[in-house]
Write a protein that holds these residues in place. Structure first.
Motif, PDB file in Angstrom:
ATOM      1  N   ASP A 274       0.874  -1.236  -0.010  1.00  0.00           N
ATOM      2  CA  ASP A 274       0.045  -0.076   0.089  1.00  0.00           C
ATOM      3  C   ASP A 274       0.880   1.228  -0.115  1.00  0.00           C
ATOM      4  N   LEU A 275       2.006   1.184   0.552  1.00  0.00           N
ATOM      5  CA  LEU A 275       2.765   2.329   0.540  1.00  0.00           C
ATOM      6  C   LEU A 275       4.243   1.910   0.544  1.00  0.00           C
ATOM      7  N   LEU A 276       5.341   2.364   0.099  1.00  0.00           N
ATOM      8  CA  LEU A 276       6.587   2.298  -0.066  1.00  0.00           C
ATOM      9  C   LEU A 276       7.442   3.400   0.681  1.00  0.00           C
ATOM     10  N   LEU A 277       8.241   3.214   1.599  1.00  0.00           N
ATOM     11  CA  LEU A 277       9.236   3.933   2.332  1.00  0.00           C
ATOM     12  C   LEU A 277      10.664   3.635   1.987  1.00  0.00           C
ATOM     13  N   THR A 278      11.428   4.458   1.544  1.00  0.00           N
ATOM     14  CA  THR A 278      12.807   3.972   0.997  1.00  0.00           C
ATOM     15  C   THR A 278      13.494   5.504   0.996  1.00  0.00           C
ATOM     16  N   LYS A 279      15.034   5.055   0.937  1.00  0.00           N
ATOM     17  CA  LYS A 279      15.976   6.290   0.956  1.00  0.00           C
ATOM     18  C   LYS A 279      15.935   6.392  -0.594  1.00  0.00           C
ATOM     19  N   ALA A 280      16.308   7.657  -1.164  1.00  0.00           N
ATOM     20  CA  ALA A 280      16.145   8.552  -2.350  1.00  0.00           C
ATOM     21  C   ALA A 280      16.896   7.767  -3.329  1.00  0.00           C
ATOM     22  N   PRO A 294       2.309   4.690  -3.918  1.00  0.00           N
ATOM     23  CA  PRO A 294       2.432   5.976  -3.193  1.00  0.00           C
ATOM     24  C   PRO A 294       3.907   5.795  -2.395  1.00  0.00           C
ATOM     25  N   LEU A 295       4.486   6.849  -2.385  1.00  0.00           N
ATOM     26  CA  LEU A 295       6.201   6.766  -1.981  1.00  0.00           C
ATOM     27  C   LEU A 295       6.516   7.887  -0.942  1.00  0.00           C
ATOM     28  N   VAL A 296       7.170   7.361   0.108  1.00  0.00           N
ATOM     29  CA  VAL A 296       7.550   8.450   0.962  1.00  0.00           C
ATOM     30  C   VAL A 296       9.319   8.310   0.969  1.00  0.00           C
ATOM     31  N   LEU A 297       9.935   9.197   0.384  1.00  0.00           N
ATOM     32  CA  LEU A 297      11.433   9.135   0.544  1.00  0.00           C
ATOM     33  C   LEU A 297      11.815   9.451   1.796  1.00  0.00           C
ATOM     34  N   MET A 298      12.936   8.648   2.190  1.00  0.00           N
ATOM     35  CA  MET A 298      13.609   8.985   3.507  1.00  0.00           C
ATOM     36  C   MET A 298      14.996   9.755   3.207  1.00  0.00           C
ATOM     37  N   ASP A 299      15.122  11.103   3.789  1.00  0.00           N
ATOM     38  CA  ASP A 299      16.363  11.894   3.425  1.00  0.00           C
ATOM     39  C   ASP A 299      17.504  11.472   4.652  1.00  0.00           C
ATOM     40  N   VAL A 300      17.963  10.478   4.080  1.00  0.00           N
ATOM     41  CA  VAL A 300      19.090  10.008   5.048  1.00  0.00           C
ATOM     42  C   VAL A 300      20.591   9.966   4.374  1.00  0.00           C
ATOM     43  N   VAL A 301      20.740  10.294   3.271  1.00  0.00           N
ATOM     44  CA  VAL A 301      22.071  10.396   2.768  1.00  0.00           C
ATOM     45  C   VAL A 301      22.471  11.778   2.133  1.00  0.00           C
ATOM     46  N   GLY A 302      21.847  12.276   1.181  1.00  0.00           N
ATOM     47  CA  GLY A 302      22.281  13.793   0.877  1.00  0.00           C
ATOM     48  C   GLY A 302      23.098  13.516  -0.782  1.00  0.00           C
ATOM     49  N   ALA A 321      10.572  12.906   4.250  1.00  0.00           N
ATOM     50  CA  ALA A 321      11.054  13.271   5.520  1.00  0.00           C
ATOM     51  C   ALA A 321      12.133  12.794   5.989  1.00  0.00           C
ATOM     52  N   GLN A 322      12.741  13.618   7.075  1.00  0.00           N
ATOM     53  CA  GLN A 322      14.101  13.031   7.699  1.00  0.00           C
ATOM     54  C   GLN A 322      14.301  12.544   8.810  1.00  0.00           C
ATOM     55  N   ALA A 323      13.383  12.882   9.852  1.00  0.00           N
ATOM     56  CA  ALA A 323      13.422  12.166  11.024  1.00  0.00           C
ATOM     57  C   ALA A 323      12.693  11.028  11.153  1.00  0.00           C
ATOM     58  N   PRO A 324      13.241   9.839  11.940  1.00  0.00           N
ATOM     59  CA  PRO A 324      12.270   8.843  11.969  1.00  0.00           C
ATOM     60  C   PRO A 324      10.580   8.929  12.412  1.00  0.00           C
ATOM     61  N   ALA A 325      10.646  10.072  13.369  1.00  0.00           N
ATOM     62  CA  ALA A 325       9.258  10.115  13.717  1.00  0.00           C
ATOM     63  C   ALA A 325       8.180  10.786  12.539  1.00  0.00           C
ATOM     64  N   ASP A 326       8.925  11.561  12.028  1.00  0.00           N
ATOM     65  CA  ASP A 326       8.402  12.672  10.742  1.00  0.00           C
ATOM     66  C   ASP A 326       8.198  11.611   9.754  1.00  0.00           C
ATOM     67  N   ILE A 327       8.945  10.728   9.253  1.00  0.00           N
ATOM     68  CA  ILE A 327       8.863   9.507   8.438  1.00  0.00           C
ATOM     69  C   ILE A 327       7.423   8.567   8.600  1.00  0.00           C
ATOM     70  N   ALA A 328       7.635   8.273   9.898  1.00  0.00           N
ATOM     71  CA  ALA A 328       6.401   7.430  10.317  1.00  0.00           C
ATOM     72  C   ALA A 328       5.148   8.221  10.229  1.00  0.00           C
ATOM     73  N   ASP A 329       5.153   9.542  10.963  1.00  0.00           N
ATOM     74  CA  ASP A 329       3.869  10.413  11.045  1.00  0.00           C
ATOM     75  C   ASP A 329       3.547  10.413   9.292  1.00  0.00           C
ATOM     76  N   LEU A 330       4.272  10.784   8.441  1.00  0.00           N
ATOM     77  CA  LEU A 330       4.005  10.903   7.125  1.00  0.00           C
ATOM     78  C   LEU A 330       3.582   9.718   6.338  1.00  0.00           C
ATOM     79  N   ALA A 331       3.956   8.630   6.851  1.00  0.00           N
ATOM     80  CA  ALA A 331       3.620   7.374   6.361  1.00  0.00           C
ATOM     81  C   ALA A 331       1.963   6.962   6.642  1.00  0.00           C
ATOM     82  N   LEU A 332       1.832   7.236   8.018  1.00  0.00           N
ATOM     83  CA  LEU A 332       0.465   6.841   8.358  1.00  0.00           C
ATOM     84  C   LEU A 332      -0.502   7.810   7.914  1.00  0.00           C
ATOM     85  N   SER A 333      -0.117   9.183   7.659  1.00  0.00           N
ATOM     86  CA  SER A 333      -1.282   9.982   7.240  1.00  0.00           C
ATOM     87  C   SER A 333      -1.412   9.858   5.718  1.00  0.00           C
TER      88      SER A 333
END
Length: 381
Positions: A274-280, A294-302, A321-333
């Motif tokens: 239903d959703l993919l969370l991955t580094k970019a 649907p895609l959430v990109l984790m800003d972890v490298v640069g 999003a960058q912080a783990p909490a923000d990534i999780a909140d964005l995914a759930l929303s």
């Protein structure tokens, strides 16, 4: 036609792009071979470069980012260090090209593009050569290469590539090549059945790329309290065995968590999700967009991944999003907002070319055929 594809093992995306083009070439009756360019220096050097790259990428993203920024600055005098290093094995590469009777060369990595440029400057290589950009930016050192074609991810990036000194007439807006399996879509129920996943509930795919970078353990910890008994969180750790064992130990008794290492079933996993969370990474982001997930990109490298995030978010193809909490909140929303997910996947379909590998193969074979005709005419003259 006999086509050489020169890649490097500094991230699986370059090899994946090469294999996608190879797949299309073979469908057209051509013969192709994918080779690690750094192996022409030596296999030991290839392993060393890749190990250093992976270690910095996985364990010291700030250092990796700083190195990327430094590499974007023009050399103070003469050629870059990258050019000089890759020039060292250029003659050995030339012998391989001549012995193999190749009609064209494709480089989905800048290192072999530098070696090919060295041969071009010396007048030793005339057959068609092209570069494939595997990130949504003009990466460091690409601007100093001299090849026949540059396959770029999107037409809107042409100005950036021209700004680095590349001739506009050599830019081909093909998109980033991905395997044909990502353009196919298995029904979600069928994909879940094939993967032994529950038919009901939500499936979140959490990935760390082929090198296993990022803080997916922290993201998983933030997500799990919000998941039901029917939900599944699939953690794909790539080649990072330490991360895989850590997650297995931490979540062994939780049936909602599935931990995997490197897998060749990514297309099927995306069909089930239903959703993919991955580094970019450029390839994974493109595969997801072609698949339409649907895609959430984790800003972890640069570095180039920051540019990928900028492109995807600007075009509405993903959220980031960058912080783990923000990534999780964005995914759930997003999971609670089907309309937002539908709008995102619609933008993915409108923006990202699913047939980029086909377009690259067409250009390569056309250039190779034209080169062969020109050589034949010269011989007759």
């Amino acid at each position: 036609m006999n086509i050489l594809i020169l890649s490097c093992n500094t991230g699986e995306g370059h090899n994946a792009a090469g294999r996608a083009v190879l797949e299309q070439l073979e469908q057209r009756g051509a013969h192709g071979v994918l080779v690690d360019a750094l192996s022409f220096a030596s296999r030991g050097i290839s392993r060393l470069v890749c190990d250093i790259h992976t270690s910095a990428y996985r364990n010291a993203p700030a250092i990796f980012d700083a190195g990327y920024d430094r590499s974007e600055r023009p050399a103070e005098s003469g050629d870059s260090i990258a050019y000089r290093a890759n020039a060292l094995y250029a003659k050995k590469l030339l012998r391989y090209i001549r012995a193999g009777g190749f009609d064209a060369v494709v480089a989905p990595h800048v290192f072999p593009a530098e070696a090919l440029t060295c041969l071009r400057r010396q007048g030793l290589l005339s057959l068609p050569c092209c570069f494939i950009a595997t990130d949504y930016t003009c990466s460091p050192f690409v601007g100093e290469t001299v090849l026949d074609g540059y396959c770029i991810p999107h037409a809107s990036l042409a100005e950036e590539f021209c700004g680095h000194g590349l001739p506009r007439e050599k830019l081909i807006a093909t998109g980033i090549p991905v395997a044909t399996s990502f353009a196919a879509h298995a029904p979600r129920a069928e994909a879940r059945r094939a993967l032994s996943l529950p038919r009901n509930g939500r499936v979140i795919l959490l990935m760390a790329g082929s090198m296993g970078a990022g803080h997916i353990g922290d993201v998983a910890a933030r997500l799990l309290p919000q998941l039901t008994v029917d939900d599944r969180l699939i953690c794909v750790c790539g080649n990072n065995e330490k991360l895989r064992h850590s997650l297995l130990g931490e979540h062994r008794v939780d049936p909602r968590v599935v931990v995997m290492g490197f897998t060749d079933r990514m297309s099927l996993l995306m069909d089930a999700a239903d959703l993919l969370l991955t580094k970019a990474g450029g390839l994974t982001s493109t595969e997801a967009a072609v698949k339409g997930v649907p895609l959430v990109l984790m800003d972890v490298v640069g570095g180039c991944e920051s540019r990928n995030i900028a492109f995807f978010t600007a075009h509405g193809l993903a959220r980031a999003a960058q912080a783990p909490a923000d990534i999780a909140d964005l995914a759930l929303s997003l999971l609670d907002d089907p309309a937002a997910c539908a709008a995102m996947t619609a933008r993915q379909r409108e923006t990202i070319a699913p047939d980029a590998a086909s377009a690259v193969a067409d250009w390569v074979l056309s250039a190779a055929a034209a080169g062969g005709e020109a050589e034949g005419a010269a011989q007759m003259g």
